[in-house]
Motif scaffolding. Structure first.
Motif, PDB file in Angstrom:
ATOM      1  N   PRO A  98       0.809  -1.214   0.000  1.00  0.00           N
ATOM      2  CA  PRO A  98       0.000   0.000   0.000  1.00  0.00           C
ATOM      3  C   PRO A  98       0.846   1.269   0.000  1.00  0.00           C
ATOM      4  O   PRO A  98       0.425   2.294  -0.536  1.00  0.00           O
ATOM      5  N   CYS A 110       1.643   1.935  -3.554  1.00  0.00           N
ATOM      6  CA  CYS A 110       0.435   2.427  -4.224  1.00  0.00           C
ATOM      7  C   CYS A 110       0.176   3.888  -3.878  1.00  0.00           C
ATOM      8  O   CYS A 110      -0.349   4.649  -4.701  1.00  0.00           O
ATOM      9  N   GLY A 154       2.197   5.914  -6.265  1.00  0.00           N
ATOM     10  CA  GLY A 154       2.065   5.588  -7.684  1.00  0.00           C
ATOM     11  C   GLY A 154       3.186   4.763  -8.271  1.00  0.00           C
ATOM     12  O   GLY A 154       3.326   4.677  -9.499  1.00  0.00           O
ATOM     13  N   PRO A 200       4.625   1.333  -9.426  1.00  0.00           N
ATOM     14  CA  PRO A 200       4.037   0.033  -9.747  1.00  0.00           C
ATOM     15  C   PRO A 200       4.556  -1.066  -8.819  1.00  0.00           C
ATOM     16  O   PRO A 200       5.694  -1.023  -8.350  1.00  0.00           O
ATOM     17  N   SER A 242      -5.115  -5.300  -3.648  1.00  0.00           N
ATOM     18  CA  SER A 242      -5.396  -4.899  -5.033  1.00  0.00           C
ATOM     19  C   SER A 242      -6.878  -4.641  -5.270  1.00  0.00           C
ATOM     20  O   SER A 242      -7.244  -3.971  -6.238  1.00  0.00           O
ATOM     21  N   LEU A 300      -6.752  -0.841  -3.915  1.00  0.00           N
ATOM     22  CA  LEU A 300      -5.805   0.122  -4.463  1.00  0.00           C
ATOM     23  C   LEU A 300      -5.326  -0.352  -5.835  1.00  0.00           C
ATOM     24  O   LEU A 300      -5.075  -1.548  -6.031  1.00  0.00           O
ATOM     25  N   PRO A 301      -5.168   0.559  -6.806  1.00  0.00           N
ATOM     26  CA  PRO A 301      -4.695   0.180  -8.141  1.00  0.00           C
ATOM     27  C   PRO A 301      -3.175   0.099  -8.193  1.00  0.00           C
ATOM     28  O   PRO A 301      -2.478   0.482  -7.250  1.00  0.00           O
ATOM     29  N   GLY A 302      -2.655  -0.427  -9.307  1.00  0.00           N
ATOM     30  CA  GLY A 302      -1.219  -0.407  -9.552  1.00  0.00           C
ATOM     31  C   GLY A 302      -0.481  -1.664  -9.164  1.00  0.00           C
ATOM     32  O   GLY A 302       0.749  -1.657  -9.059  1.00  0.00           O
ATOM     33  N   ILE A 303      -1.198  -2.777  -8.966  1.00  0.00           N
ATOM     34  CA  ILE A 303      -0.572  -4.020  -8.505  1.00  0.00           C
ATOM     35  C   ILE A 303      -0.711  -5.097  -9.569  1.00  0.00           C
ATOM     36  O   ILE A 303      -1.807  -5.347 -10.076  1.00  0.00           O
ATOM     37  N   ALA A 331      -2.453   9.153  -7.320  1.00  0.00           N
ATOM     38  CA  ALA A 331      -2.371   7.918  -6.519  1.00  0.00           C
ATOM     39  C   ALA A 331      -2.497   8.235  -5.032  1.00  0.00           C
ATOM     40  O   ALA A 331      -3.163   7.520  -4.279  1.00  0.00           O
ATOM     41  N   PHE A 341      -5.224   6.980  -2.327  1.00  0.00           N
ATOM     42  CA  PHE A 341      -4.805   6.312  -1.102  1.00  0.00           C
ATOM     43  C   PHE A 341      -5.480   6.932   0.125  1.00  0.00           C
ATOM     44  O   PHE A 341      -5.879   6.218   1.055  1.00  0.00           O
ATOM     45  N   SER A 360      -8.598   5.397   1.091  1.00  0.00           N
ATOM     46  CA  SER A 360      -8.546   3.947   1.335  1.00  0.00           C
ATOM     47  C   SER A 360      -8.542   3.658   2.831  1.00  0.00           C
ATOM     48  O   SER A 360      -8.355   4.562   3.655  1.00  0.00           O
TER      49      SER A 360
END
Length: 391
Positions: A295, A298, A301, A303, A316, A319-322, A354, A358, A361
């Motif tokens: 996290p 993430c 930003g 990857p 995932s 949160l995106p990017g995984i 990003a 977060f 989240s």
């Protein structure tokens, strides 16, 4: 009329060193209203720890009760002395005993906090018997069962945990401010960099690489596969290592002819800055259920390329990017994925977006504080019927 005294929350931990949930709990102390909560700690290992001074400077106290034949009496007397409102234990192997003694001392709220190192790593019959006994004592003594992830609570408690009103998942909380500072510092560094200079692919790997962890040499092997494909790649390893682990890693780097591309950074407290400077966070463990670095990556930003751990899949969903791959996948497949993920580096706008995502989240320290203090404040009579023998 005199002001109400703050609730005393006694945290029972293995040590007061930089491990587990302790660093975040100490940070949480600085955010709490001292008129509402007073956090004190009981460490089950003898001797001073890295956080002793900081805890005391924040108005807390550290007590040392070494596990052994004299522990039950010493801990019970400590409870009678402190009379805490809450006992919150995340010790690896003795939480059941701790909560049982707290129940005897008539502490109304008794919290077991399940995390990934619960129960240690032993596998002999005595260890398994000890775990079973401790689990039974937890079941008898806990008014609340918290876990750092759904994966953890299923693994260490039961698959039907939602049916138990004591159980809930509270994700570890990370402070947002250092990520914003790291992104701003990265902007200044990029502005100062000479134009036209190629930036290598920098893979960051965090956490201990245990001797019996099948992923322990994978970072070096993935780096070698990337280099064989003509990529200018680097590997930075963060975390404590035993001398034997360091020797094995360096030997692997020499064997693959990438020794000059591997950097061992040791333990660091500037993870946000390292993540912003990295092209990719690499997670090759086969045992961590919820790596906190994921996290964190993430949030800025960067990857993430990870083994297909259940806990990472859990992150995932939020949160995106995984990107996840089987740990058994060939090094070349990992290298190809790393190259694809770093082909277009995230812009500063991408990193700011990003961070905004977060903040919304459940992985922020603000959310963690809200969830924990709600439990510490909640009336036991409204949360759970009294256990037999309690009134």
């Amino acid at each position: 009329m005199s002001a109400a005294r703050p609730r005393t929350v006694l945290h029972v931990v293995d040590t007061v060193n930089r491990s587990g949930l302790l660093p975040r709990t100490v940070e949480l102390m600085s955010r709490l209203d001292p008129t509402e909560f007073r956090l004190v700690f009981c460490a089950l290992a003898g001797g001073p720890g890295a956080f002793d001074h900081e805890i005391r400077s924040l108005g807390g106290q550290v007590y040392h009760c070494r596990l052994g034949p004299s522990f039950p009496r010493a801990f019970f007397l400590l409870l009678r002395q402190l009379r805490p409102s809450v006992v919150h234990s995340w010790a690896r192997t003795s939480t059941g005993t701790v909560l049982g003694l707290a129940r005897m001392a008539r502490v109304r709220r008794r919290v077991a906090h399940l995390h990934d190192s619960l129960g240690g790593r032993g596998s002999g019959p005595v260890t398994w018997l000890g775990r079973a006994v401790d689990r039974g004592l937890i079941d008898a003594g806990a008014t609340d069962l918290l876990a750092v992830s759904e994966t953890t609570i299923r693994r260490f408690w039961c698959s039907q945990w939602r049916a138990d009103p004591r159980c809930r998942v509270i994700y570890d909380g990370l402070a947002v401010e250092p990520f914003g500072v790291a992104i701003a510092a990265r902007r200044r560094a990029l502005e100062a960099a000479p134009a036209g200079v190629d930036i290598p692919i920098t893979m960051l790997h965090t956490g201990r690489l245990a001797t019996n962890d099948t992923g322990r040499l994978r970072p070096v092997e993935i780096l070698a596969a990337l280099s064989a494909r003509g990529a200018d790649a680097r590997l930075r390893l963060v975390g404590p290592q035993e001398p034997a682990e360091t020797a094995a890693l360096l030997a692997a780097a020499v064997r693959h002819d990438v020794r000059d591309r591997v950097e061992l950074l040791g333990e660091r407290d500037d993870i946000p800055r390292l993540l912003v400077a990295a092209s990719l966070l690499l997670v090759t463990s086969d045992r961590e259920s919820l790596p906190s670095a994921v996290p964190a990556a993430c949030a800025v930003g960067t990857p993430v390329l990870s083994a297909d751990l259940a806990g990472v899949g859990e992150i995932s969903r939020l949160l995106p990017g995984i990107t996840m791959l089987p740990l058994s996948a060939a090094d070349g497949l990992w290298a190809d994925a790393a190259r694809a993920l770093t082909d277009v580096p995230p812009s500063l706008d991408d990193r700011r977006a990003a961070l905004r995502h977060f903040v919304r989240s459940p992985f922020t320290i603000e959310n963690w504080q809200r969830e924990l203090t709600a439990i510490w404040s909640e009336s036991i009579s409204t949360a759970l019927p009294a256990l037999r023998g309690e009134s």
